[in-house]
Design a protein around this motif. Structure first.
Motif, mmCIF file in Angstrom:
data_model
loop_
_atom_site.group_PDB
_atom_site.id
_atom_site.type_symbol
_atom_site.label_atom_id
_atom_site.label_comp_id
_atom_site.label_asym_id
_atom_site.label_seq_id
_atom_site.Cartn_x
_atom_site.Cartn_y
_atom_site.Cartn_z
ATOM 1 N N LEU A 1 -45.084 -23.652 -16.388
ATOM 2 C CA LEU A 1 -45.550 -24.893 -15.770
ATOM 3 C C LEU A 1 -45.479 -26.015 -16.800
ATOM 4 C CD1 LEU A 1 -46.583 -25.344 -12.881
ATOM 5 C CD2 LEU A 1 -48.915 -25.271 -13.756
ATOM 6 N N SER A 2 -45.093 -27.190 -16.349
ATOM 7 C CA SER A 2 -44.894 -28.320 -17.257
ATOM 8 C C SER A 2 -46.197 -28.734 -17.931
ATOM 9 C CB SER A 2 -44.309 -29.506 -16.491
ATOM 10 O OG SER A 2 -44.279 -30.659 -17.302
ATOM 11 N N ASP A 3 -46.125 -28.971 -19.241
ATOM 12 C CA ASP A 3 -47.273 -29.477 -19.984
ATOM 13 C C ASP A 3 -47.529 -30.945 -19.693
ATOM 14 O OD1 ASP A 3 -48.176 -27.200 -21.524
ATOM 15 O OD2 ASP A 3 -46.280 -27.340 -22.608
ATOM 16 N N GLU A 4 -46.634 -31.591 -18.973
ATOM 17 C CA GLU A 4 -46.837 -32.985 -18.603
ATOM 18 C C GLU A 4 -47.811 -33.148 -17.445
ATOM 19 O OE1 GLU A 4 -42.666 -35.099 -19.851
ATOM 20 O OE2 GLU A 4 -42.663 -33.939 -17.992
ATOM 21 N N LEU A 5 -48.107 -32.074 -16.727
ATOM 22 C CA LEU A 5 -49.086 -32.138 -15.643
ATOM 23 C C LEU A 5 -50.481 -32.329 -16.239
ATOM 24 C CD1 LEU A 5 -47.691 -29.234 -13.442
ATOM 25 C CD2 LEU A 5 -47.600 -31.675 -12.909
ATOM 26 N N PRO A 6 -51.277 -33.220 -15.703
ATOM 27 C CA PRO A 6 -52.552 -33.585 -16.346
ATOM 28 C C PRO A 6 -53.585 -32.475 -16.374
ATOM 29 C CG PRO A 6 -52.378 -34.607 -14.174
ATOM 30 C CD PRO A 6 -51.034 -34.009 -14.473
ATOM 31 N N PHE A 7 -53.454 -31.488 -15.495
ATOM 32 C CA PHE A 7 -54.454 -30.415 -15.419
ATOM 33 C C PHE A 7 -54.014 -29.155 -16.150
ATOM 34 C CE2 PHE A 7 -51.859 -30.618 -11.554
ATOM 35 C CZ PHE A 7 -51.244 -29.375 -11.564
ATOM 36 N N VAL A 8 -52.847 -29.178 -16.781
ATOM 37 C CA VAL A 8 -52.384 -28.027 -17.563
ATOM 38 C C VAL A 8 -52.993 -28.123 -18.954
ATOM 39 C CG1 VAL A 8 -50.381 -26.906 -18.606
ATOM 40 C CG2 VAL A 8 -50.270 -27.719 -16.241
ATOM 41 N N ILE B 1 -36.306 -22.883 -26.508
ATOM 42 C CA ILE B 1 -36.981 -22.798 -27.801
ATOM 43 C C ILE B 1 -37.474 -21.379 -28.006
ATOM 44 C CG2 ILE B 1 -38.848 -23.700 -29.245
ATOM 45 C CD1 ILE B 1 -37.914 -25.677 -26.235
ATOM 46 N N THR B 2 -37.173 -20.819 -29.163
ATOM 47 C CA THR B 2 -37.747 -19.535 -29.536
ATOM 48 C C THR B 2 -38.651 -19.745 -30.747
ATOM 49 O OG1 THR B 2 -36.013 -18.854 -31.096
ATOM 50 C CG2 THR B 2 -35.640 -18.389 -28.765
ATOM 51 N N SER B 3 -39.687 -18.944 -30.820
ATOM 52 C CA SER B 3 -40.605 -19.035 -31.957
ATOM 53 C C SER B 3 -40.777 -17.656 -32.563
ATOM 54 C CB SER B 3 -41.960 -19.578 -31.521
ATOM 55 O OG SER B 3 -42.910 -19.478 -32.570
ATOM 56 N N ASP B 4 -40.875 -17.628 -33.865
ATOM 57 C CA ASP B 4 -41.197 -16.373 -34.526
ATOM 58 C C ASP B 4 -42.715 -16.206 -34.576
ATOM 59 O OD1 ASP B 4 -40.848 -14.001 -36.307
ATOM 60 O OD2 ASP B 4 -38.821 -14.821 -36.394
ATOM 61 N N SER B 5 -43.157 -15.062 -35.050
ATOM 62 C CA SER B 5 -44.586 -14.828 -35.261
ATOM 63 C C SER B 5 -45.011 -15.453 -36.581
ATOM 64 C CB SER B 5 -44.875 -13.336 -35.259
ATOM 65 O OG SER B 5 -44.548 -12.770 -34.012
ATOM 66 N N GLY B 6 -46.308 -15.655 -36.729
ATOM 67 C CA GLY B 6 -46.823 -16.291 -37.937
ATOM 68 C C GLY B 6 -47.425 -17.643 -37.621
ATOM 69 N N SER B 7 -47.718 -18.420 -38.660
ATOM 70 C CA SER B 7 -48.374 -19.709 -38.425
ATOM 71 C C SER B 7 -47.488 -20.658 -37.621
ATOM 72 C CB SER B 7 -48.776 -20.358 -39.755
ATOM 73 O OG SER B 7 -47.653 -20.584 -40.582
ATOM 74 N N VAL B 8 -46.163 -20.475 -37.684
ATOM 75 C CA VAL B 8 -45.281 -21.341 -36.903
ATOM 76 C C VAL B 8 -45.544 -21.199 -35.409
ATOM 77 C CG1 VAL B 8 -43.368 -19.688 -36.689
ATOM 78 C CG2 VAL B 8 -42.885 -22.128 -36.704
ATOM 79 N N ALA B 9 -46.021 -20.033 -34.986
ATOM 80 C CA ALA B 9 -46.333 -19.844 -33.564
ATOM 81 C C ALA B 9 -47.483 -20.756 -33.121
ATOM 82 C CB ALA B 9 -46.672 -18.383 -33.276
ATOM 83 N N ASN B 10 -48.399 -21.082 -34.042
ATOM 84 C CA ASN B 10 -49.466 -22.034 -33.720
ATOM 85 C C ASN B 10 -48.880 -23.395 -33.378
ATOM 86 O OD1 ASN B 10 -52.308 -20.797 -34.672
ATOM 87 N ND2 ASN B 10 -50.727 -20.105 -36.084
ATOM 88 N N TRP B 11 -47.918 -23.826 -34.189
ATOM 89 C CA TRP B 11 -47.363 -25.164 -33.977
ATOM 90 C C TRP B 11 -46.491 -25.189 -32.724
ATOM 91 C CZ3 TRP B 11 -50.997 -25.613 -36.874
ATOM 92 C CH2 TRP B 11 -51.088 -25.143 -38.181
ATOM 93 N N TYR B 12 -45.796 -24.089 -32.450
ATOM 94 C CA TYR B 12 -45.049 -23.971 -31.188
ATOM 95 C C TYR B 12 -46.002 -24.045 -29.999
ATOM 96 C CZ TYR B 12 -42.897 -21.306 -27.322
ATOM 97 O OH TYR B 12 -42.467 -20.874 -26.089
ATOM 98 N N ALA B 13 -47.107 -23.311 -30.079
ATOM 99 C CA ALA B 13 -48.045 -23.245 -28.956
ATOM 100 C C ALA B 13 -48.717 -24.586 -28.692
ATOM 101 C CB ALA B 13 -49.102 -22.176 -29.237
ATOM 102 N N ARG B 14 -48.997 -25.346 -29.749
ATOM 103 C CA ARG B 14 -49.846 -26.535 -29.602
ATOM 104 C C ARG B 14 -49.098 -27.861 -29.578
ATOM 105 N NH1 ARG B 14 -54.417 -24.431 -33.953
ATOM 106 N NH2 ARG B 14 -55.285 -22.803 -32.623
ATOM 107 N N HIS B 15 -47.889 -27.902 -30.148
ATOM 108 C CA HIS B 15 -47.213 -29.194 -30.290
ATOM 109 C C HIS B 15 -45.939 -29.336 -29.472
ATOM 110 C CE1 HIS B 15 -49.750 -31.017 -33.379
ATOM 111 N NE2 HIS B 15 -49.811 -29.831 -33.967
ATOM 112 N N ILE B 16 -45.394 -28.240 -28.960
ATOM 113 C CA ILE B 16 -44.173 -28.324 -28.167
ATOM 114 C C ILE B 16 -44.543 -28.494 -26.694
ATOM 115 C CG2 ILE B 16 -42.060 -27.150 -27.459
ATOM 116 C CD1 ILE B 16 -42.119 -28.138 -30.385
ATOM 117 N N THR B 17 -44.119 -29.608 -26.127
ATOM 118 C CA THR B 17 -44.413 -29.924 -24.731
ATOM 119 C C THR B 17 -43.323 -29.335 -23.846
ATOM 120 O OG1 THR B 17 -45.448 -32.017 -25.396
ATOM 121 C CG2 THR B 17 -44.814 -31.793 -23.074
ATOM 122 N N MET B 18 -43.700 -28.366 -23.034
ATOM 123 C CA MET B 18 -42.736 -27.810 -22.085
ATOM 124 C C MET B 18 -42.601 -28.749 -20.895
ATOM 125 S SD MET B 18 -41.199 -25.077 -22.956
ATOM 126 C CE MET B 18 -41.275 -24.082 -24.451
#
Length: 602
Positions: A247-254, A390-407
């Motif tokens: 689901l798009s991160d641009e939706l206000p309720f996501v 976008i693919t992400s590896d495990s580790g601290s980079v996964a935090n930045w993928y999870a929190r800063h990449i807008t799907m």
């Protein structure tokens, strides 16, 4: 010329629509390799640098194509190397077939070279279907069942073919006793719950005032239905990491990702809701779900083996997400009788999301030495094409993928969700590129994973770059010379300083390595050059490696962390490893407070 067993294997794969097999050669599959030569490389043999990478490439291909991923390896060590990638497929429910060689039948049981008990080796990872082909007549049924099972149960399967069997003349099963004929193909099927179960779910969902929805990858086929349901109920929607691109991160309720790598609004959504609907997710961390007894729960999952876990749901609906929601939503609308959604809860959820986005923007622009790792991900986000993978590896980079990449709609993303293994980011990206050669792919990788196996697979990308119509394949490396996620886990969970012999990494010249292969290589050492580095990598006419020198002392703070917890972590660091990084020096506590988003001293 007679058709060999190996010829029939490749012919059958082609009939199933398999276009490529990810593998590595060895004498245990020499018969298959000869057949590939006779078949003019159809399906195409994609050579990795290591069999584990072949398995990960097959997983990435399957995740991003929705089709079967196939990998092949020789006997003994080659088969052993496949295991980690196959376990990734098993735990993330991905259809993958492994074809492995074995020593000749005449030598089996004789402690022969590379003889390994492959049935014992694979009996757990390929528990849904595992078989050895010992005679040609056995082959079509074994191969067809392995493929059908992988698709139907979304799992890895394996077939073992001894080297001498590969060289036998193929003969089909006959119409007689002790023979098992086979046929190609399988129809699609759609499972839905009973009417009674749906009515019980409607009663629960409509009774709540503060509804929350949690989605995983199982909701990928029900995007419109999930969005409509959220708007109908006035619910916030949190996403397990494997469902980040649903689901798009641009939706206000996501509210974004959930869990240790998740967002504050997702944590608040689960903490404060009184009703929970989980769709297509087996998110394992119960502590991030509502307190037991505080929220009534309904679950939708296609696999009856996976329902009823993680939370004490009152109703477990077994069925396809899209088909189930298409039956559920009209019942909800009728039962509501036009009753309006409670806007106060919905507005609070949306306000929490807006505040979080502002917090993330502020955190990304805080100073660090030399570059804030959050800023690297934040700078990429607006530059991503709308059809990017976008693919992400495990580790601290996964935090930045999870929190800063807008799907956004049309984008795809994934990582090793349940196994959380290091080393999947680069081969996933290569598998994705073979699944969608006309789309840009970006891999987000820490330096630990890049040193573990990613550098070698850049060679694979260089080898096959002419196969892809869109040249954009970017490998981005967060170079902080630290196994950063474990370092922070030691500090926060064990109260221990960083143990340098295990955590510190050498400063490898990743960009220079790419250039040595004739690829684009970019090394970014200053914050002001980050955006330009991304642009250059995305505009390259082939695979590119862009490395960013990032600060290992920027904390991947969990969404539920309190100031008191971070203060204790700060004390541990100041006591034991105050010489590492800009933020563990004199002003560490003040800096951590800056990075603690909206938590304060509550």
């Amino acid at each position: 010329m007679s058709t060999k067993v190996s010829d029939h294997v490749l012919a059958r794969l082609r009939e199933w629509g398999v276009e490529q097999v990810f593998g590595y050669p060895g004498d245990g599959i020499n018969g298959l390799l000869a057949a590939w030569g006779r078949a003019e490389d159809q399906p195409r043999f994609i050579q990795s640098r290591h069999e584990e990478m072949s398995a990960f490439q097959a997983v990435g291909y399957a995740k991003f194509s929705g089709r079967l991923g196939v990998c092949a390896a020789t006997s003994g060590p080659g088969a052993i190397h496949l295991l980690n990638g196959l376990y990734d497929a098993k735990l993330d429910h991905v259809p993958v077939l492994a074809i492995v060689g074995q020593t000749h039948r005449t030598a089996m049981g004789g402690s022969y070279q590379q003889e390994v008990d492959l049935h014992t080796l694979f009996k757990d990872v390929a528990s849904d279907f595992l078989e050895t082909v010992t005679v040609p007549e056995q082959l079509p049924n074994v191969l067809d069942r392995a493929i059908r099972t992988a698709y139907a149960r979304r799992c890895p399967t394996a077939i073992i073919i001894p080297g001498d069997v590969q060289e036998l003349d193929y003969s089909a099963p006959t119409h007689e006793f002790k023979m098992v004929p086979s046929s190609l193909g399988m129809s699609e099927s759609t499972a839905t719950p009973t009417d009674d179960a749906l009515r019980k779910a409607v009663e629960i969902l409509n009774a709540g005032d503060k509804p929350a929805i949690l989605i995983g990858q199982g909701a990928a086929g029900a995007v419109e239905e999930v969005q409509h349901l959220a708007e109908l109920l006035g619910a916030g929607v949190a996403k397990a990491l494997l469902g980040k691109d649903v689901l798009s991160d641009e939706l206000p309720f996501v509210t974004g990702s959930i869990g240790l790598l998740g967002t504050r609004p997702s944590y608040e959504l689960m903490r404060d809701c009184d009703t929970l609907l989980t769709i297509g997710s087996s998110f394992p961390y119960t502590q991030f779900m509502p307190e037991f007894g505080k929220a009534r729960g309904v679950q939708i999952d296609i696999d009856p083996h996976m329902v009823g876990m993680r939370y004490p749901y009152e109703v477990n609906l077994v069925g396809d997400a899209k088909a189930t929601l298409q039956r559920l939503i009209p019942l909800l609308e009728t039962d509501r009788g036009g009753r309006p959604t409670d806007r106060e809860w919905f507005d609070t959820v949306c306000a929490n999301v807006r505040r979080w986005h502002k917090t993330m923007e502020r955190r990304a622009h805080l100073s660090a030495d030399p570059i804030n790792p959050e800023y690297v991900a934040r700078a990429l986000d607006p530059l991503l094409p709308r059809n990017a993978i976008i693919t992400s590896d495990s580790g601290s980079v996964a935090n930045w993928y999870a929190r800063h990449i807008t799907m956004r709609p049309g984008m795809r993303g994934s990582l090793s969700g349940t196994l959380a293994t290091m080393g999947a980011g680069v081969p996933y990206a290569i598998g994705a590129k073979f699944a969608h050669p006309d789309r840009p792919v970006v891999a987000l990788v820490g330096d630990g994973a890049m040193q573990m196996n990613g550098l070698a697979e850049v060679i694979t990308a260089a080898k096959y770059q002419d196969r892809w119509t869109d040249p954009r394949l970017v490998f981005a490396v967060w170079n902080n010379q630290d196994l950063n996620q474990v370092t922070w886990e030691m500090r926060a969970m064990e109260g221990a300083p960083s143990f340098l012999p295990s955590q510190q990494l050498p400063d490898v010249q990743y960009a220079a390595f790419a250039r040595s292969l004739g690829l684009t290589g970019i090394r970014v050492e200053k914050p002001e050059d980050v955006e330009a580095g991304w642009r250059a990598a995305l505009e390259a006419d082939g695979p590119a490696v862009v490395e960013f020198l990032t600060d290992p002392a920027v904390p991947p703070i969990p969404p539920h962390a309190t100031w008191e917890q971070m203060e204790a972590t700060a004390a541990s660091i100041l006591k034991g490893d105050a010489d590492r990084g800009s933020m563990v020096k004199q002003g560490f506590k003040a800096k951590v407070q800056e990075f603690l988003p909206g938590h304060g001293r509550k």
